[in-house]
Design a protein around this motif. Structure first.
Motif, mmCIF file in Angstrom:
data_model
loop_
_atom_site.group_PDB
_atom_site.id
_atom_site.type_symbol
_atom_site.label_atom_id
_atom_site.label_comp_id
_atom_site.label_asym_id
_atom_site.label_seq_id
_atom_site.Cartn_x
_atom_site.Cartn_y
_atom_site.Cartn_z
ATOM 1 N N ASP A 101 0.812 -1.218 0.000
ATOM 2 C CA ASP A 101 0.000 0.000 0.000
ATOM 3 C C ASP A 101 0.847 1.270 0.000
ATOM 4 O OD1 ASP A 101 0.953 -0.247 2.578
ATOM 5 O OD2 ASP A 101 -0.936 0.334 3.542
ATOM 6 N N ASN A 102 2.170 1.126 -0.098
ATOM 7 C CA ASN A 102 3.026 2.311 -0.203
ATOM 8 C C ASN A 102 2.744 3.073 -1.488
ATOM 9 O OD1 ASN A 102 5.967 0.720 1.225
ATOM 10 N ND2 ASN A 102 4.505 2.057 2.221
ATOM 11 N N PRO A 103 2.511 4.383 -1.414
ATOM 12 C CA PRO A 103 2.418 5.174 -2.650
ATOM 13 C C PRO A 103 3.769 5.165 -3.366
ATOM 14 C CG PRO A 103 1.664 6.425 -0.725
ATOM 15 C CD PRO A 103 2.337 5.196 -0.205
ATOM 16 N N VAL A 104 3.733 5.112 -4.670
ATOM 17 C CA VAL A 104 4.984 5.135 -5.431
ATOM 18 C C VAL A 104 5.754 6.413 -5.134
ATOM 19 C CG1 VAL A 104 5.989 5.107 -7.747
ATOM 20 C CG2 VAL A 104 4.006 3.678 -7.231
ATOM 21 N N GLY A 105 5.015 7.510 -4.873
ATOM 22 C CA GLY A 105 5.662 8.780 -4.573
ATOM 23 C C GLY A 105 6.502 8.769 -3.321
ATOM 24 N N LEU A 106 6.330 7.776 -2.464
ATOM 25 C CA LEU A 106 7.177 7.643 -1.290
ATOM 26 C C LEU A 106 8.625 7.371 -1.688
ATOM 27 C CD1 LEU A 106 7.149 7.467 1.858
ATOM 28 C CD2 LEU A 106 6.767 5.005 1.603
ATOM 29 N N PHE A 107 8.807 6.784 -2.864
ATOM 30 C CA PHE A 107 10.145 6.425 -3.337
ATOM 31 C C PHE A 107 10.583 7.260 -4.545
ATOM 32 C CE2 PHE A 107 7.710 2.749 -1.845
ATOM 33 C CZ PHE A 107 8.422 2.429 -0.704
ATOM 34 N N LEU A 108 9.635 7.626 -5.390
ATOM 35 C CA LEU A 108 9.931 8.369 -6.609
ATOM 36 C C LEU A 108 9.150 9.674 -6.581
ATOM 37 C CD1 LEU A 108 9.630 5.391 -9.157
ATOM 38 C CD2 LEU A 108 11.673 6.173 -7.934
ATOM 39 N N PRO A 109 9.819 10.798 -6.377
ATOM 40 C CA PRO A 109 9.116 12.071 -6.182
ATOM 41 C C PRO A 109 8.271 12.503 -7.373
ATOM 42 C CG PRO A 109 11.486 12.417 -6.462
ATOM 43 C CD PRO A 109 11.282 10.957 -6.274
ATOM 44 N N GLN A 110 8.558 11.992 -8.558
ATOM 45 C CA GLN A 110 7.766 12.365 -9.732
ATOM 46 C C GLN A 110 6.302 11.948 -9.580
ATOM 47 O OE1 GLN A 110 10.606 10.654 -9.708
ATOM 48 N NE2 GLN A 110 11.976 11.217 -11.382
ATOM 49 N N PHE A 111 6.040 10.983 -8.695
ATOM 50 C CA PHE A 111 4.676 10.494 -8.490
ATOM 51 C C PHE A 111 3.951 11.221 -7.354
ATOM 52 C CE2 PHE A 111 6.223 7.174 -11.177
ATOM 53 C CZ PHE A 111 5.106 6.593 -11.752
ATOM 54 N N ASN A 112 4.537 12.269 -6.832
ATOM 55 C CA ASN A 112 3.898 12.982 -5.726
ATOM 56 C C ASN A 112 2.845 13.979 -6.174
ATOM 57 O OD1 ASN A 112 4.994 11.829 -3.400
ATOM 58 N ND2 ASN A 112 6.894 12.983 -3.627
ATOM 59 N N ILE A 119 -1.297 6.404 -7.009
ATOM 60 C CA ILE A 119 -0.784 5.117 -7.480
ATOM 61 C C ILE A 119 0.097 4.497 -6.403
ATOM 62 C CG2 ILE A 119 0.661 3.977 -9.208
ATOM 63 C CD1 ILE A 119 -0.157 6.150 -11.187
ATOM 64 N N ASP A 120 -0.186 3.252 -6.041
ATOM 65 C CA ASP A 120 0.651 2.548 -5.082
ATOM 66 C C ASP A 120 1.252 1.303 -5.735
ATOM 67 O OD1 ASP A 120 -1.528 0.828 -5.235
ATOM 68 O OD2 ASP A 120 -2.233 1.218 -3.200
ATOM 69 N N LEU A 121 2.075 0.590 -4.990
ATOM 70 C CA LEU A 121 2.746 -0.584 -5.540
ATOM 71 C C LEU A 121 1.744 -1.665 -5.923
ATOM 72 C CD1 LEU A 121 5.804 -0.868 -3.111
ATOM 73 C CD2 LEU A 121 5.611 0.431 -5.248
ATOM 74 N N TYR A 122 0.690 -1.796 -5.113
ATOM 75 C CA TYR A 122 -0.343 -2.791 -5.378
ATOM 76 C C TYR A 122 -1.000 -2.546 -6.736
ATOM 77 C CZ TYR A 122 -4.819 -5.265 -4.784
ATOM 78 O OH TYR A 122 -5.920 -6.065 -4.952
ATOM 79 N N SER A 123 -1.340 -1.315 -7.036
ATOM 80 C CA SER A 123 -2.018 -1.029 -8.307
ATOM 81 C C SER A 123 -1.096 -1.244 -9.494
ATOM 82 C CB SER A 123 -2.585 0.395 -8.307
ATOM 83 O OG SER A 123 -1.572 1.371 -8.213
ATOM 84 N N GLY A 194 10.736 -1.532 -11.126
ATOM 85 C CA GLY A 194 12.178 -1.746 -11.172
ATOM 86 C C GLY A 194 12.941 -0.569 -10.602
ATOM 87 N N GLU A 195 12.455 0.627 -10.858
ATOM 88 C CA GLU A 195 13.106 1.822 -10.318
ATOM 89 C C GLU A 195 12.918 1.892 -8.795
ATOM 90 O OE1 GLU A 195 15.457 5.246 -11.432
ATOM 91 O OE2 GLU A 195 14.919 3.332 -12.376
ATOM 92 N N VAL A 196 11.772 1.433 -8.313
ATOM 93 C CA VAL A 196 11.549 1.379 -6.864
ATOM 94 C C VAL A 196 12.518 0.394 -6.215
ATOM 95 C CG1 VAL A 196 9.915 0.702 -5.062
ATOM 96 C CG2 VAL A 196 9.141 2.100 -6.996
ATOM 97 N N THR A 201 17.045 -0.666 -2.601
ATOM 98 C CA THR A 201 18.150 -1.611 -2.393
ATOM 99 C C THR A 201 19.516 -1.001 -2.665
ATOM 100 O OG1 THR A 201 18.101 -2.461 -4.674
ATOM 101 C CG2 THR A 201 16.658 -3.536 -3.039
ATOM 102 N N GLY A 202 19.538 0.055 -3.479
ATOM 103 C CA GLY A 202 20.820 0.662 -3.833
ATOM 104 C C GLY A 202 21.534 -0.038 -4.959
ATOM 105 N N VAL A 203 20.911 -1.073 -5.544
ATOM 106 C CA VAL A 203 21.490 -1.750 -6.707
ATOM 107 C C VAL A 203 20.428 -1.806 -7.798
ATOM 108 C CG1 VAL A 203 23.059 -3.116 -5.301
ATOM 109 C CG2 VAL A 203 20.840 -4.075 -5.947
#
Length: 396
Positions: A101-112, A119-123, A194-196, A201-203
């Motif tokens: 249920d994490n919003p993608v914007g939590l990791f990628l600011p373009q989705f904020n 949009i979350d990871l589930y969707s 993949g970008e998330v 992970t840093g890799v």
């Protein structure tokens, strides 16, 4: 008929399977080859973790000839890659690094920004994010796909303008639906996943998949970047591909343009993996083993249960001309149902374009993987759906 047998662990009868169905399967593949719908076919089928059918029919090359396709011949698996990337996301959920249920914007600011902030990871995993589906350009007049937008951005990108931001360039295409409104198959969404993975992970996502899934499962013939060794036993689909394989084998690398090099920044998590039927059956049997293959643990039991249980209900699917008011789908795995299929209601699967299929039936403990390289750009459902029924008809 050109036929090459592969390694098996037991006879069909030993796992309660009617061996006469092998001949029916071969005859069906031959008919499709005679109709010029597929170039050849290869398959690997197991029950209770034991391979009992494994082989290939037809030629290695699109030119035909006497050199046979082999069970060990490698293919591009296209969107079956998404099933493996789904397991990578599941591992990160287990490790507390992500929640569905994490919003993608939590990791990628373009989705904020609205409307992407819903949009979350589930969707993304269930193809209900509202992002435009694959091939939308062929259905919507003047539509510019995410890939077209990225390509134009790369062509004009100047490092002096700042950090590379292909995500913002793509999102200029907007959404086609509200989050959760419809099932729309979207490979771009898996590139975002993949970008998330890279972010947390840093890799690179490809490296994470290889180190955490492919290598532990002994999938030595599965990789994103072809080695000369694997290229030397890759299926030959066209003259252009034949030359590319030759260059890899000989260690030649054509000089890419600056714009072409920028595409290397896009994760290959939507469909970039290559593999063999026997390698993919190891992955399939890991899921049937509730996250374990032998003594190797990839996921926990509850995680597998969560991801392979139907997740969508009353979600319509109008993608690519479909008219399904209730698309059955798991989390990253297809759970297509209907009168066309003989497999158990508990089954889950994934297909790949061009084409290939991987189906897992936990009720029967049956796993099947097959490649049917199409000879044209049309979709031949009898190479996928009909094959499914031939395989499942052998259960005793």
């Amino acid at each position: 008929m050109l036929y090459a047998p592969g390694h098996v662990d037991c006879l069909p009868e030993e796992v309660g399977y009617d061996a006469s169905r092998v001949d029916v399967l071969h005859a069906h593949f031959q008919k499709l080859m005679d109709q010029k719908k597929i170039q050849s076919a290869s398959y690997c089928i197991s029950r209770y973790g034991k391979i009992f059918m494994h082989g290939a029919v037809g030629p290695l090359s699109f030119r035909g000839g006497d050199e046979p396709l082999l069970p060990t011949t490698a293919h591009r698996v296209a969107s079956i890659t998404k099933a493996i990337v789904t397991v990578a996301i599941a591992k990160l959920v287990e490790d507390g690094m992500l929640r569905l249920d994490n919003p993608v914007g939590l990791f990628l600011p373009q989705f904020n920004a609205d409307p992407f902030n819903k949009i979350d990871l589930y969707s993304l995993l269930t193809h209900t994010s509202g992002l435009h589906p694959d091939c939308a350009s062929s259905l919507i007049p003047h539509h510019q796909s995410y890939w077209d937008r990225i390509g134009r951005y790369f062509e004009t990108y100047d490092p002096a303008d700042g950090e590379l931001d292909w995500i913002s360039a793509a999102l200029g295409g907007g959404l086609s639906k509200k989050v959760g409104e419809e099932w729309q198959y979207c490979s771009f969404g898996f590139c975002i996943l993949g970008e998330v993975i890279k972010k947390v992970t840093g890799v690179g996502a490809e490296q994470y998949v290889e180190e955490q899934i492919l290598k532990p499962l002994g999938m030595q013939d599965s990789m994103f970047q072809l080695t000369p060794q694997l290229a030397s036993r890759f299926i030959i689909r066209s003259e252009r591909q034949e030359q590319r394989l030759k260059d890899i084998i000989e260690g030649k690398q054509a000089e890419a343009s600056p714009a072409e090099k920028l595409w290397e920044n896009i994760p290959s998590t939507g469909g970039g993996l290559s593999s063999t039927p026997a390698d993919l059956i190891r992955f399939a049997n890991m899921t049937l083993g509730m996250g374990k293959l032998g003594e190797t643990r990839i996921l926990g039991r509850k995680t597998v249960e969560k991801f392979t249980t139907r997740a969508l209900y009353n979600t319509p699917d109008y993608c690519w001309g479909s008219n399904n008011p209730d698309r059955s789908y798991g989390i990253g795995f297809d759970m297509r149902r209907g009168s066309a299929f003989l497999y158990s209601p508990t089954s889950y699967s994934h297909e790949g374009a061009g084409a290939c299929s991987m189906i897992m039936d936990p009720t029967e403990q049956l796993a099947a993987v097959w490649f049917v390289p199409f000879m044209d750009d049309n979709w031949h459902d009898e190479a996928i759906f009909n094959v499914t029924n031939i395989i499942w008809s052998g259960l005793q």
